[in-house]
Design a protein around this motif. Structure first.
Motif, PDB file in Angstrom:
ATOM      1  N   THR A  96      -7.082 -14.800   7.243  1.00 26.15           N
ATOM      2  CA  THR A  96      -8.364 -14.490   7.921  1.00 26.15           C
ATOM      3  C   THR A  96      -8.975 -15.322   8.811  1.00 26.15           C
ATOM      4  O   THR A  96      -9.810 -14.682   9.511  1.00 26.15           O
ATOM      5  N   LEU A  97      -8.264 -16.405   9.261  1.00 22.97           N
ATOM      6  CA  LEU A  97      -8.713 -17.218  10.506  1.00 22.97           C
ATOM      7  C   LEU A  97      -7.724 -16.521  11.744  1.00 22.97           C
ATOM      8  O   LEU A  97      -8.223 -17.049  12.750  1.00 22.97           O
ATOM      9  N   HIS A  98      -7.033 -15.656  11.700  1.00 17.10           N
ATOM     10  CA  HIS A  98      -6.430 -14.979  12.726  1.00 17.10           C
ATOM     11  C   HIS A  98      -7.466 -14.117  13.433  1.00 17.10           C
ATOM     12  O   HIS A  98      -7.801 -13.328  13.308  1.00 17.10           O
ATOM     13  N   ALA A  99      -7.745 -14.745  14.748  1.00 14.31           N
ATOM     14  CA  ALA A  99      -8.807 -14.280  15.559  1.00 14.31           C
ATOM     15  C   ALA A  99      -8.479 -12.792  16.346  1.00 14.31           C
ATOM     16  O   ALA A  99      -9.563 -12.248  16.590  1.00 14.31           O
ATOM     17  N   GLY A 100      -7.531 -12.585  16.237  1.00 18.62           N
ATOM     18  CA  GLY A 100      -7.232 -10.965  16.730  1.00 18.62           C
ATOM     19  C   GLY A 100      -7.636 -10.082  15.661  1.00 18.62           C
ATOM     20  O   GLY A 100      -7.555  -8.678  16.049  1.00 18.62           O
ATOM     21  N   GLY A 101      -7.745 -10.310  14.620  1.00 18.65           N
ATOM     22  CA  GLY A 101      -8.304  -9.450  13.591  1.00 18.65           C
ATOM     23  C   GLY A 101      -7.303  -8.606  12.713  1.00 18.65           C
ATOM     24  O   GLY A 101      -5.947  -8.737  13.102  1.00 18.65           O
ATOM     25  N   PHE A 102      -7.533  -7.694  12.084  1.00 17.54           N
ATOM     26  CA  PHE A 102      -6.770  -6.745  11.059  1.00 17.54           C
ATOM     27  C   PHE A 102      -6.992  -5.538  11.232  1.00 17.54           C
ATOM     28  O   PHE A 102      -8.371  -5.001  11.549  1.00 17.54           O
ATOM     29  N   GLY A 103      -6.003  -4.535  11.136  1.00 14.23           N
ATOM     30  CA  GLY A 103      -6.165  -2.988  10.863  1.00 14.23           C
ATOM     31  C   GLY A 103      -5.450  -2.756   9.825  1.00 14.23           C
ATOM     32  O   GLY A 103      -4.477  -3.443   9.201  1.00 14.23           O
ATOM     33  N   ILE A 104      -5.622  -1.464   9.343  1.00  9.60           N
ATOM     34  CA  ILE A 104      -4.789  -0.877   8.474  1.00  9.60           C
ATOM     35  C   ILE A 104      -4.470   0.463   8.810  1.00  9.60           C
ATOM     36  O   ILE A 104      -4.930   1.301   9.245  1.00  9.60           O
ATOM     37  N   TYR A 105      -2.967   0.696   8.715  1.00  8.90           N
ATOM     38  CA  TYR A 105      -2.211   1.811   9.097  1.00  8.90           C
ATOM     39  C   TYR A 105      -2.254   2.745   7.699  1.00  8.90           C
ATOM     40  O   TYR A 105      -1.463   2.277   6.792  1.00  8.90           O
ATOM     41  N   TYR A 106      -2.720   3.739   7.462  1.00  8.60           N
ATOM     42  CA  TYR A 106      -2.676   4.538   6.493  1.00  8.60           C
ATOM     43  C   TYR A 106      -1.852   5.701   6.697  1.00  8.60           C
ATOM     44  O   TYR A 106      -2.585   6.742   7.541  1.00  8.60           O
ATOM     45  N   HIS A 107      -0.745   6.188   6.013  1.00  8.33           N
ATOM     46  CA  HIS A 107      -0.073   7.291   6.334  1.00  8.33           C
ATOM     47  C   HIS A 107      -0.735   8.241   5.416  1.00  8.33           C
ATOM     48  O   HIS A 107      -0.761   8.229   4.178  1.00  8.33           O
ATOM     49  N   PHE A 108      -0.983   9.621   6.070  1.00 12.22           N
ATOM     50  CA  PHE A 108      -1.461  10.798   5.094  1.00 12.22           C
ATOM     51  C   PHE A 108      -0.617  11.927   5.713  1.00 12.22           C
ATOM     52  O   PHE A 108      -0.503  12.305   6.893  1.00 12.22           O
ATOM     53  N   ASP A 109       0.122  12.373   4.830  1.00 11.41           N
ATOM     54  CA  ASP A 109       1.156  13.656   4.897  1.00 11.41           C
ATOM     55  C   ASP A 109       0.421  15.041   4.442  1.00 11.41           C
ATOM     56  O   ASP A 109       0.178  15.118   3.314  1.00 11.41           O
ATOM     57  N   THR A 110       0.218  16.007   5.479  1.00  6.85           N
ATOM     58  CA  THR A 110      -0.536  17.059   5.075  1.00  6.85           C
ATOM     59  C   THR A 110       0.481  18.207   4.508  1.00  6.85           C
ATOM     60  O   THR A 110       0.257  19.074   3.917  1.00  6.85           O
TER      61      THR A 110
END
Length: 119
Positions: A96-110
């Motif tokens: 959580t100290l990583h200054a660049g931050g975080f994201g989530i890639y969530y795979h959704f297959d229709t």
């Protein structure tokens, strides 16, 4: 990219969404990221930290992170699901100290949804 708002992905994975090499050659991927950032700087004409970047930790890449590989602090870490909708990892503790931050890639297959409703 011109004047468009963009995020450049750094890092690498192998052909066909496979690991780049057998085992996780952390030193090789660290060198690749360093070379990529050098190219970003040369092409953009500015410090690479001024160009938004993300490292996508897909299932075949997360092992590098788990084995201690780190990217520069300005790079956003993009954690990913397991392609079945299960988030494999979230930032914890020192992450959580990583200054660049975080994201989530969530795979959704229709395709599964379409298959059940099309017939």
């Amino acid at each position: 990219m011109g004047s468009h708002e963009s995020i450049v992905t750094v890092g690498m994975r192998g052909d066909g969404d496979m690991p780049m090499t057998e085992g996780s050659n952390v030193a090789l991927l660290e060198r690749i990221v360093a070379d990529q950032r050098k190219i970003i700087g040369q092409v953009s004409g500015k410090d690479p930290s001024k160009t938004p970047q993300a490292w996508a930790l897909y299932k075949e890449v997360q092992d590098y992170y788990d084995k201690g590989m780190r990217v520069p602090d300005d790079v956003t870490l993009l954690f990913a699901d397991d392609n079945w909708g299960n988030v494999r990892r979230l930032p914890t503790g020192k992450d959580t100290l990583h200054a660049g931050g975080f994201g989530i890639y969530y795979h959704f297959d229709t395709s599964a949804v379409l298959a059940t409703t099309s017939g």
